[in-house]
Write a protein that holds these residues in place. Sequence first.
Motif, PDB file in Angstrom:
ATOM      1  N   GLY A 124      57.145  81.700  73.501  1.00 25.12           N
ATOM      2  CA  GLY A 124      57.210  80.331  72.967  1.00 25.12           C
ATOM      3  C   GLY A 124      55.935  79.832  72.327  1.00 25.12           C
ATOM      4  N   GLY A 125      56.036  78.612  71.813  1.00 20.11           N
ATOM      5  CA  GLY A 125      54.884  77.965  71.177  1.00 20.11           C
ATOM      6  C   GLY A 125      55.222  76.530  70.838  1.00 20.11           C
ATOM      7  N   SER A 126      54.370  75.898  70.043  1.00 19.20           N
ATOM      8  CA  SER A 126      54.641  74.529  69.598  1.00 19.20           C
ATOM      9  C   SER A 126      55.518  74.608  68.353  1.00 19.20           C
ATOM     10  CB  SER A 126      53.330  73.805  69.288  1.00 19.20           C
ATOM     11  OG  SER A 126      52.700  74.384  68.155  1.00 19.20           O
ATOM     12  N   ASP A 127      55.635  73.490  67.636  1.00 20.85           N
ATOM     13  CA  ASP A 127      56.500  73.480  66.446  1.00 20.85           C
ATOM     14  C   ASP A 127      55.786  73.933  65.181  1.00 20.85           C
ATOM     15  OD1 ASP A 127      54.828  71.359  66.106  1.00 20.85           O
ATOM     16  OD2 ASP A 127      56.383  69.840  65.835  1.00 20.85           O
ATOM     17  N   LYS A 128      54.548  74.436  65.327  1.00 18.98           N
ATOM     18  CA  LYS A 128      53.844  74.941  64.147  1.00 18.98           C
ATOM     19  C   LYS A 128      52.934  76.100  64.505  1.00 18.98           C
ATOM     20  CE  LYS A 128      49.583  72.194  64.010  1.00 18.98           C
ATOM     21  NZ  LYS A 128      48.716  71.363  63.159  1.00 18.98           N
ATOM     22  N   THR A 129      52.622  76.887  63.486  1.00 21.03           N
ATOM     23  CA  THR A 129      51.656  77.975  63.644  1.00 21.03           C
ATOM     24  C   THR A 129      50.457  77.673  62.750  1.00 21.03           C
ATOM     25  OG1 THR A 129      52.749  79.267  61.908  1.00 21.03           O
ATOM     26  CG2 THR A 129      53.407  79.704  64.198  1.00 21.03           C
ATOM     27  N   ILE A 130      49.350  78.342  63.021  1.00 20.70           N
ATOM     28  CA  ILE A 130      48.119  78.071  62.271  1.00 20.70           C
ATOM     29  C   ILE A 130      47.521  79.365  61.729  1.00 20.70           C
ATOM     30  CG2 ILE A 130      47.562  75.973  63.551  1.00 20.70           C
ATOM     31  CD1 ILE A 130      45.615  77.651  65.238  1.00 20.70           C
ATOM     32  N   LYS A 131      46.611  79.200  60.784  1.00 25.99           N
ATOM     33  CA  LYS A 131      45.913  80.357  60.213  1.00 25.99           C
ATOM     34  C   LYS A 131      45.020  80.992  61.269  1.00 25.99           C
ATOM     35  CE  LYS A 131      42.789  81.826  56.500  1.00 25.99           C
ATOM     36  NZ  LYS A 131      43.673  82.926  56.067  1.00 25.99           N
ATOM     37  N   GLY A 132      45.053  82.313  61.335  1.00 22.62           N
ATOM     38  CA  GLY A 132      44.201  83.025  62.276  1.00 22.62           C
ATOM     39  C   GLY A 132      42.763  83.055  61.783  1.00 22.62           C
ATOM     40  N   GLU A 133      41.878  82.410  62.507  1.00 21.40           N
ATOM     41  CA  GLU A 133      40.471  82.328  62.086  1.00 21.40           C
ATOM     42  C   GLU A 133      39.670  83.480  62.696  1.00 21.40           C
ATOM     43  OE1 GLU A 133      39.454  77.756  61.224  1.00 21.40           O
ATOM     44  OE2 GLU A 133      40.090  78.106  63.296  1.00 21.40           O
ATOM     45  N   PHE A 134      39.816  84.650  62.109  1.00 17.21           N
ATOM     46  CA  PHE A 134      39.074  85.820  62.580  1.00 17.21           C
ATOM     47  C   PHE A 134      38.835  86.773  61.405  1.00 17.21           C
ATOM     48  CE2 PHE A 134      43.581  86.097  63.678  1.00 17.21           C
ATOM     49  CZ  PHE A 134      43.996  87.250  63.036  1.00 17.21           C
ATOM     50  N   LYS A 135      37.899  87.691  61.594  1.00 19.74           N
ATOM     51  CA  LYS A 135      37.404  88.555  60.519  1.00 19.74           C
ATOM     52  C   LYS A 135      38.504  89.335  59.801  1.00 19.74           C
ATOM     53  CE  LYS A 135      34.099  92.297  59.631  1.00 19.74           C
ATOM     54  NZ  LYS A 135      33.114  93.225  60.250  1.00 19.74           N
ATOM     55  N   ASP A 136      39.401  89.957  60.555  1.00 20.48           N
ATOM     56  CA  ASP A 136      40.441  90.783  59.928  1.00 20.48           C
ATOM     57  C   ASP A 136      41.399  89.965  59.066  1.00 20.48           C
ATOM     58  OD1 ASP A 136      39.264  92.846  61.230  1.00 20.48           O
ATOM     59  OD2 ASP A 136      41.018  93.473  62.380  1.00 20.48           O
ATOM     60  N   ASN A 137      41.349  88.647  59.242  1.00 18.22           N
ATOM     61  CA  ASN A 137      42.202  87.754  58.446  1.00 18.22           C
ATOM     62  C   ASN A 137      41.397  87.033  57.364  1.00 18.22           C
ATOM     63  OD1 ASN A 137      44.812  86.776  57.927  1.00 18.22           O
ATOM     64  ND2 ASN A 137      44.487  84.914  59.134  1.00 18.22           N
ATOM     65  N   GLY A 138      40.190  87.543  57.110  1.00 13.63           N
ATOM     66  CA  GLY A 138      39.372  86.994  56.037  1.00 13.63           C
ATOM     67  C   GLY A 138      38.578  85.760  56.387  1.00 13.63           C
ATOM     68  N   VAL A 139      38.429  85.481  57.686  1.00 13.25           N
ATOM     69  CA  VAL A 139      37.690  84.287  58.122  1.00 13.25           C
ATOM     70  C   VAL A 139      36.507  84.708  58.987  1.00 13.25           C
ATOM     71  CG1 VAL A 139      37.806  82.099  59.370  1.00 13.25           C
ATOM     72  CG2 VAL A 139      39.808  82.906  58.110  1.00 13.25           C
ATOM     73  N   LYS A 140      35.346  84.189  58.666  1.00 13.91           N
ATOM     74  CA  LYS A 140      34.149  84.498  59.451  1.00 13.91           C
ATOM     75  C   LYS A 140      34.235  83.846  60.821  1.00 13.91           C
ATOM     76  CE  LYS A 140      29.089  84.243  59.387  1.00 13.91           C
ATOM     77  NZ  LYS A 140      27.892  83.779  58.650  1.00 13.91           N
ATOM     78  N   ASN A 141      34.073  84.634  61.856  1.00 11.38           N
ATOM     79  CA  ASN A 141      34.080  84.126  63.230  1.00 11.38           C
ATOM     80  C   ASN A 141      33.244  85.088  64.071  1.00 11.38           C
ATOM     81  OD1 ASN A 141      34.651  83.453  65.915  1.00 11.38           O
ATOM     82  ND2 ASN A 141      36.749  82.826  65.459  1.00 11.38           N
ATOM     83  N   ASN A 142      32.068  84.637  64.466  1.00 11.28           N
ATOM     84  CA  ASN A 142      31.133  85.506  65.184  1.00 11.28           C
ATOM     85  C   ASN A 142      31.222  85.398  66.703  1.00 11.28           C
ATOM     86  OD1 ASN A 142      30.005  86.576  62.807  1.00 11.28           O
ATOM     87  ND2 ASN A 142      28.635  84.817  62.583  1.00 11.28           N
ATOM     88  N   ILE A 143      32.206  84.636  67.197  1.00 13.55           N
ATOM     89  CA  ILE A 143      32.336  84.513  68.655  1.00 13.55           C
ATOM     90  C   ILE A 143      32.914  85.810  69.222  1.00 13.55           C
ATOM     91  CG2 ILE A 143      33.352  83.225  70.561  1.00 13.55           C
ATOM     92  CD1 ILE A 143      33.571  80.819  68.712  1.00 13.55           C
ATOM     93  N   LYS A 144      32.195  86.411  70.141  1.00 10.90           N
ATOM     94  CA  LYS A 144      32.622  87.669  70.757  1.00 10.90           C
ATOM     95  C   LYS A 144      33.504  87.388  71.980  1.00 10.90           C
ATOM     96  CE  LYS A 144      29.944  89.960  67.919  1.00 10.90           C
ATOM     97  NZ  LYS A 144      30.519  90.762  66.807  1.00 10.90           N
ATOM     98  N   HIS A 145      34.408  88.305  72.247  1.00 10.34           N
ATOM     99  CA  HIS A 145      35.295  88.151  73.400  1.00 10.34           C
ATOM    100  C   HIS A 145      34.588  88.613  74.676  1.00 10.34           C
ATOM    101  CE1 HIS A 145      38.257  87.581  70.206  1.00 10.34           C
ATOM    102  NE2 HIS A 145      39.030  87.033  71.121  1.00 10.34           N
ATOM    103  N   LYS A 146      33.650  87.771  75.084  1.00  8.79           N
ATOM    104  CA  LYS A 146      32.888  88.003  76.300  1.00  8.79           C
ATOM    105  C   LYS A 146      33.522  87.223  77.460  1.00  8.79           C
ATOM    106  CE  LYS A 146      29.577  90.327  74.161  1.00  8.79           C
ATOM    107  NZ  LYS A 146      29.374  91.781  74.414  1.00  8.79           N
ATOM    108  N   ARG A 147      33.075  87.494  78.657  1.00  2.86           N
ATOM    109  CA  ARG A 147      33.545  86.775  79.838  1.00  2.86           C
ATOM    110  C   ARG A 147      33.428  85.266  79.604  1.00  2.86           C
ATOM    111  NH1 ARG A 147      34.230  86.655  85.470  1.00  2.86           N
ATOM    112  NH2 ARG A 147      32.989  85.089  86.574  1.00  2.86           N
ATOM    113  N   GLY A 148      34.508  84.537  79.838  1.00  2.00           N
ATOM    114  CA  GLY A 148      34.499  83.082  79.709  1.00  2.00           C
ATOM    115  C   GLY A 148      34.927  82.553  78.361  1.00  2.00           C
ATOM    116  N   VAL A 149      35.114  83.430  77.385  1.00  6.75           N
ATOM    117  CA  VAL A 149      35.507  82.982  76.040  1.00  6.75           C
ATOM    118  C   VAL A 149      37.001  82.647  76.014  1.00  6.75           C
ATOM    119  CG1 VAL A 149      35.947  83.823  73.677  1.00  6.75           C
ATOM    120  CG2 VAL A 149      33.676  84.031  74.690  1.00  6.75           C
ATOM    121  N   ILE A 150      37.352  81.581  75.299  1.00  7.15           N
ATOM    122  CA  ILE A 150      38.757  81.205  75.105  1.00  7.15           C
ATOM    123  C   ILE A 150      39.169  81.605  73.691  1.00  7.15           C
ATOM    124  CG2 ILE A 150      38.152  78.841  74.392  1.00  7.15           C
ATOM    125  CD1 ILE A 150      40.827  77.925  75.648  1.00  7.15           C
TER     126      ILE A 150
END
Length: 226
Positions: A124-150
């Motif tokens: 499930g989900g809400s009534d809308k989807t959003i653009k994926g903000e990550f490198k493979d989708n052409g968006v710069k995002n330097n947040i690493k998936h470290k302990r505690g990251v959401i």
Amino acid sequence: MYHLFFMVTHKAWKKNLLIKYLCPRDFSRGEMEEIMKKLLTILCSFVLCISLFGCQKETKNYIAKIEVKDYGTITLKLDGKTAPITVQNFVDLAQSRFYDGLTFHRIMKGFMIQGGDPNANGTGGSDKTIKGEFKDNGVKNNIKHKRGVISMARSSDYDSASSQFFIMQEDNDSLDGQYAAFGHVTKGMKIVDKICEDADPMDDNGTIAESKQPVIKTIKVSEIND
């Protein structure tokens, strides 16, 4: 000589134009119509620029507090400068009380806890989807998936993230550049650890029986005034 001539003629042209605008009775009807068209074009362009700038949302950072029944509160800082679309979506859902009463339906000790699905089963989900903000989708995002990251859960479609999110219990760099991380826990990682310890998954994918899923009482968000 050319520059001097240009300055003189430019001044003369400006003077002429000023006189014409101050003395409209000297204009023919055709000239007046032409001037009005130009003025209207300038005015419309100005209004459009104001509208465009006015509609742009300023990127903001937020504090989110996820209250989990029988466990306590997980406090996070959401990075609106790195992932503005993702953060705004999460904030909007929290403020509309969308998450109230939902659960963490997928828990994998040593990996992460996942929640925010109204169907409580990962579909499930809400009534809308959003653009994926990550490198493979052409968006710069330097947040690493470290302990505690959401970060945002999604299907194979890069732009399918909606309401489901996950919080990392341990580092996992294989997710970097493929999922939209948008903040980190500042307080309450012991709660994440306890949820993982108490979990009794039904399979290797971390599926939790609905009756045993930790309940999200509410998520409160507040803007950070930097």
